[in-house]
Scaffold this active site. Structure first.
Site, PDB file in Angstrom:
ATOM      1  N   ASP A 190      11.219  15.487   8.970  1.00  0.00           N
ATOM      2  CA  ASP A 190      10.813  15.073   7.622  1.00  0.00           C
ATOM      3  C   ASP A 190       9.314  15.288   7.428  1.00  0.00           C
ATOM      4  OD1 ASP A 190      11.325  14.202   5.073  1.00  0.00           O
ATOM      5  OD2 ASP A 190      11.202  12.073   5.551  1.00  0.00           O
TER       6      ASP A 190
ATOM      7  N   SER B 208       5.317   2.877  -0.370  1.00  0.00           N
ATOM      8  CA  SER B 208       6.753   2.633  -0.360  1.00  0.00           C
ATOM      9  C   SER B 208       7.471   3.966  -0.285  1.00  0.00           C
ATOM     10  CB  SER B 208       7.194   1.867  -1.610  1.00  0.00           C
ATOM     11  OG  SER B 208       6.938   2.626  -2.778  1.00  0.00           O
ATOM     12  N   GLY B 209       8.733   3.912   0.131  1.00  0.00           N
ATOM     13  CA  GLY B 209       9.551   5.112   0.238  1.00  0.00           C
ATOM     14  C   GLY B 209      10.997   4.725   0.415  1.00  0.00           C
ATOM     15  N   GLY B 210      11.847   5.738   0.634  1.00  0.00           N
ATOM     16  CA  GLY B 210      13.257   5.460   0.771  1.00  0.00           C
ATOM     17  C   GLY B 210      13.595   4.625   1.989  1.00  0.00           C
ATOM     18  N   PHE B 211      12.694   4.642   2.994  1.00  0.00           N
ATOM     19  CA  PHE B 211      12.992   3.949   4.241  1.00  0.00           C
ATOM     20  C   PHE B 211      12.386   2.554   4.305  1.00  0.00           C
ATOM     21  CE2 PHE B 211      12.654   3.763   9.046  1.00  0.00           C
ATOM     22  CZ  PHE B 211      14.017   3.693   9.241  1.00  0.00           C
ATOM     23  N   GLY B 212      11.374   2.267   3.470  1.00  0.00           N
ATOM     24  CA  GLY B 212      10.783   0.938   3.508  1.00  0.00           C
ATOM     25  C   GLY B 212       9.541   0.823   2.662  1.00  0.00           C
TER      26      GLY B 212
ATOM     27  N   LYS C 185       5.318  -1.994   7.949  1.00  0.00           N
ATOM     28  CA  LYS C 185       6.403  -1.409   7.156  1.00  0.00           C
ATOM     29  C   LYS C 185       7.620  -2.323   7.236  1.00  0.00           C
ATOM     30  CE  LYS C 185       7.373   3.007   7.080  1.00  0.00           C
ATOM     31  NZ  LYS C 185       7.874   4.360   7.452  1.00  0.00           N
TER      32      LYS C 185
ATOM     33  N   VAL D 296       5.465  -0.615   2.616  1.00  0.00           N
ATOM     34  CA  VAL D 296       4.365  -0.792   3.552  1.00  0.00           C
ATOM     35  C   VAL D 296       3.340  -1.755   2.962  1.00  0.00           C
ATOM     36  CG1 VAL D 296       2.627   0.383   4.963  1.00  0.00           C
ATOM     37  CG2 VAL D 296       4.729   1.581   4.330  1.00  0.00           C
TER      38      VAL D 296
ATOM     39  N   ILE E 279       0.813  -1.219   0.000  1.00  0.00           N
ATOM     40  CA  ILE E 279       0.000   0.000   0.000  1.00  0.00           C
ATOM     41  C   ILE E 279       0.849   1.273   0.000  1.00  0.00           C
ATOM     42  CG2 ILE E 279      -1.993  -1.069   1.117  1.00  0.00           C
ATOM     43  CD1 ILE E 279      -1.032   0.075   3.766  1.00  0.00           C
TER      44      ILE E 279
END
Length: 865
Positions: free
Chosen positions: A636, A521-525, A541, A527, A519
């Site tokens: 952030d 996503s991003g630079g850290f993980g 996540k 989801v 559902i």
């Protein structure tokens, strides 16, 4: 009297409106350019305005004659009951002034600083009136209401006044101190709830005569002479009702709903002739349900008396009546300071099996299917945990966090057992050592030689046994260290302060169907959506950056989110560390992130929803900055980290980049983190970073809420549109525009409608847009000290603090950003792949000189992204 004297008298009356109001207050209306203070109306107890029948008065007064704290209030005259206060959290002096102008009401302190005001930029105010209902209203020239006190309740509701969804009554600290206390009455989606320090302890539907008519969502609560009602469907359907007894006898009385300082929610009828009061309704009806009725760890008995829980007693040295451990070696934990206690010094005191806690029926368990030892370990690892209740049958573990209230006798048969967390304040063995050292030598001399030999043998055996235990402990420690690197990693997790529930990998794999429903996503993980065994939907996540920096952020996020709780902050339900992988388990927000809803989805996100999102986000950040034991800087703030639920409920997520600062530490740090497009200018120089950096990022988000697009998104502009010169390039069609600069120039030209999302097609009032634009521009001042605090931002948005005027000299840097941004648009945008920079690696710091900005790529400044 001579003609000169007569002329002088009339001039004084015209220039000093308060002179015409001496004696009994009977003015039905007050016009602008009016000033009032307690000293000016001291003969009338500070009253300067009355309702038509003098049932109510507007006063500047103190709650007690001996008090030096003054408030602007509405008072029911016959009962002397304060039904509303403007400045309950900001008392003033007897000489402070309230001023009425065509722009509204403003309350100033002695130095001329505004402490409270009605919303800025109201339609031109023609009069101030106090209605016979107790409602203070501002009217325009056509007698239309432009502001009313009924929209901003304090701790009292009167007949006909509505308490809307999400709004609350807040108790006062005491009769003398009108500031907000610990109790709230909150109107929720399907019920009205009483809360103590954020913990529910009673619902309206629990009242013995309460009846639920429908299952519609609640829109507001209202009270009349027949009862209390929760209304839905545009106020046409009754959701829950409580009918009062003897309603005919009280129809001629004045009635109020009040949340008093002790946490009791009641309806009181007041006889208008003599001011006598009669309680018609009381919740909770069982006084033992009140969280602090017997203070900390006092047991409220069925007879209404109080006594300390087992193993506790009232310390005679303390006058507040709190219970403390009877064992002098034990003490209750102090305030959570961000570090968990040494587990070896923690001891749990068992409560009787017939005792329960007020919040147990209203909160979810932190874990289920565990044994008592695991439940206690969870509490020991969480410094905010002060005790547990454990269900033997289901293995459910309930935590008491942050505050300890009173204990009550169980009203139903449950198998929950309570345990209170205590800390050993000193080692009892130390006393034993002292006793040994003080053992009289003469006794040894007088002992028979055989006795001395026996004692020597015993001492030798004890020493050998202790040595053997220490050796085994060392060997076991070496074995554990040698098992695997993941084991060492898990040991790190055990020591995290504020540790939430730990999930098993298989449990998460089953919940997410082997991580099949992504559902986000991003630079850290990445989801995934999941459903736990108890049916609760969660967002899982999976952390994809497993370097040393990723591990640090992962630990920080667990520590921070695990120990703070706020309605506008996402709740971390637990985590998992297994097989070299790390997962965070959040509550599920069914509307996703703000960037998806605002930038991509249809239908359009309405203006009132955007405003609620702006206020909710501001409240969450204000709590992080000033409501926690430690200041927390998010670092952030962006739409991707603002999550939405039904009815635009907003919660801030992703605290992996946060920093915790204790009060003793500096409030500044210089490690560069965050997301381009929202970074404050100080990130890019050697300037220090503070909570004002979050304020800047919030201002950028607020501008995107106004426009409905990214600040750097392509937009169509033509040269004939009247666009400011900064944006004219001789080109037509799509091109990049730096929206914050456009907002500045439109603010200078007072052309706010050109900034609002064009899809609204003129449906938003100009003054509503102006307020948000001015707040946003104040937030993005280049100089951090000129930016408002997030608490002030909340006040400006809610209309309780006057909106600041942006300082143009501290916004001129946006013109540079805009030029660099335009240059970048003509050269072509940098690859999005390169722009993202996997795992958000830090940018290279530049020099502190402002002129050095000319050497920074437009992709490196805060605006372009």
């Amino acid at each position: 009297m001579g003609s000169a004297a007569v002329t002088t008298f009339f001039l004084l009356c015209a220039l000093s409106p308060f002179l015409t109001l001496s004696g009994p207050v009977s003015m039905p209306s007050i016009s602008p350019n009016f000033t009032a203070s307690y000293l000016q109306f001291i003969d009338n107890s500070g009253a300067f305005l009355a309702s038509q029948k003098n049932s109510f008065q507007a006063r500047i007064t103190n709650s007690k004659p001996e008090s030096r704290s003054f408030y602007f209030v509405i008072v029911h005259v016959s009962s002397k009951t304060i039904i509303w206060s403007a400045n309950r959290n900001f008392p003033i002096s007897e000489s402070s002034q309230l001023r009425l102008t065509t722009g509204g009401l403003t309350l100033y302190n002695d130095t001329g600083y505004p402490l409270w005001s009605t919303p800025q930029r109201l339609p031109s105010v023609a009069s101030l009136q106090l209605l016979e209902s107790g409602n203070l209203v501002l009217l325009d020239a056509m007698n239309n209401t432009v502001w009313e006190s009924f929209d901003f309740p304090t701790d009292v509701l009167v007949v006909g006044q509505k308490l809307g969804i999400g709004k609350s009554l807040v108790s006062s600290v005491s009769d003398e101190d009108l500031s907000e206390g610990s109790y709230r009455l909150v109107v929720g989606n399907y019920d009205a709830m009483l809360q103590w320090n954020g913990m529910n302890y009673w619902r309206l539907s629990m009242y013995k005569t309460a009846f639920r008519d429908t299952n519609f969502p609640v829109e507001h609560m209202v009270m009349n002479f027949t009862g209390v009602y929760l209304m839905g469907q545009n106020g046409e359907e009754v959701v829950i009702k409580v009918i009062l007894n003897d309603s005919k006898d009280i129809s001629s009385s004045f009635q109020i709903v009040k949340l008093d300082q002790s946490g009791v929610f009641s309806i009181v009828s007041i006889n208008p002739l003599d001011g006598s009061k009669k309680e018609e309704f009381r919740g909770p009806s069982d006084s033992c349900r009140i969280p602090f009725i017997c203070r900390r760890l006092g047991v409220c008995t069925n007879r209404g008396s109080c006594q300390c829980a087992p193993a506790f007693h009232v310390d005679p040295k303390m006058s507040n009546g709190d219970c403390v451990p009877t064992d002098g070696y034990l003490a209750l934990p102090g305030p959570c300071n961000g570090s968990s206690s040494d587990k070896t010094s923690i001891k749990y005191l068992n409560l009787r099996s017939d005792l329960d806690y007020f919040s147990n029926d209203f909160m979810d368990s932190v874990s289920h299917g565990v044994n008592l030892s695991v439940c206690q370990n969870l509490c020991s690892s969480n410094c905010s945990c002060l005790g547990i209740f454990y269900s033997q049958g289901s293995g459910s573990c309930y935590m008491i966090r942050n505050y300890l209230g009173s204990i009550l006798i169980k009203s139903s048969s449950t198998d929950r057992l309570g345990y209170i967390k205590t800390i050993e304040v000193r080692n009892p063995n130390a006393n034993l050592g002292n006793k040994k050292s003080n053992f009289p030598v003469s006794a040894v001399v007088l002992l028979p030689s055989s006795g001395i030999i026996v004692i020597a043998l015993i001492v030798t055996l004890i020493w050998l046994r202790g040595r053997r235990r220490r050796w085994k402990k060392i060997q076991r420690s070496k074995l554990e260290r040698g098992n695997s690197s993941s084991s060492a990693e898990e040991m790190d997790f055990i020591s995290i302060p504020g540790l939430p529930v730990r999930f098993d990998y298989r449990e998460l794999a089953e919940a997410t169907r082997d991580f099949s429903t992504q559902i986000g996503s991003g630079g850290f993980g990445t989801v995934y959506k999941g459903t736990l065994q108890d049916g609760a939907d969660v967002a899982v996540k999976k952390i994809t950056c497993l370097g040393s920096q990723g591990k640090k952020e992962f630990l920080t996020e667990i520590a921070v989110i695990g120990k703070i709780h706020h309605v506008n902050l996402v709740r971390l339900k637990g985590f998992c560390a297994s097989r070299g992988q790390r997962f965070l388990v959040y509550e599920y927000m069914n509307c996703g992130s703000l960037d998806h809803t605002l930038f991509q989805s249809e239908p359009i996100l309405e203006w009132n929803e955007r405003f609620e999102i702006a206020v909710g986000t501001a409240r969450g950040l204000a709590y992080l900055h000033s409501g926690c034991d430690h200041k927390i800087i998010h670092c952030d703030v962006k739409p991707e980290n603002i999550l939405l639920h039904d009815k635009s409920q907003v919660k801030i997520s992703d605290f992996g980049l946060s920093k915790l600062l204790s009060p003793e530490q500096s409030s500044l740090f210089t490690t560069l983190r965050g997301t381009r497009g929202y970074l404050a200018p100080e990130w890019l120089t050697s300037s220090a970073i503070s909570d004002k950096s979050d304020v800047y990022s919030y201002g950028m988000v607020l501008l995107e809420l106004i426009r409905g697009k990214k600040n750097s998104s392509p937009q169509v502009q033509s040269n004939s549109s009247g666009t400011p010169s900064s944006f004219s390039s001789g080109e037509s069609g799509h091109r990049l525009i730096y929206f914050p600069l456009f907002a500045l120039e439109m603010h200078e030209a007072r052309r706010y409608q050109e900034l609002v999302d064009p899809r609204f097609m003129g449906r938003v009032r100009n003054e509503e847009v102006e307020r948000l634009v001015r707040v946003a521009l104040c937030c993005v001042h280049e100089e951090p000290n000129l930016r408002p605090s997030m608490s002030n931002v909340v006040g400006m948005l809610e209309g309780v603090v006057p909106v600041w005027e942006p300082r143009i000299e501290s916004l001129n840097f946006l013109r540079f950003y805009g030029r660099r941004f335009t240059e970048a648009s003509t050269l072509g945008e940098r690859s999005e792949q390169n722009e993202a920079m996997l795992c958000q690696q830090p940018l290279t710091n530049t020099t502190s000189s402002y002129s050095s900005f000319s050497y920074i790529s437009s992709q490196e400044v805060s605006g372009p992204r």
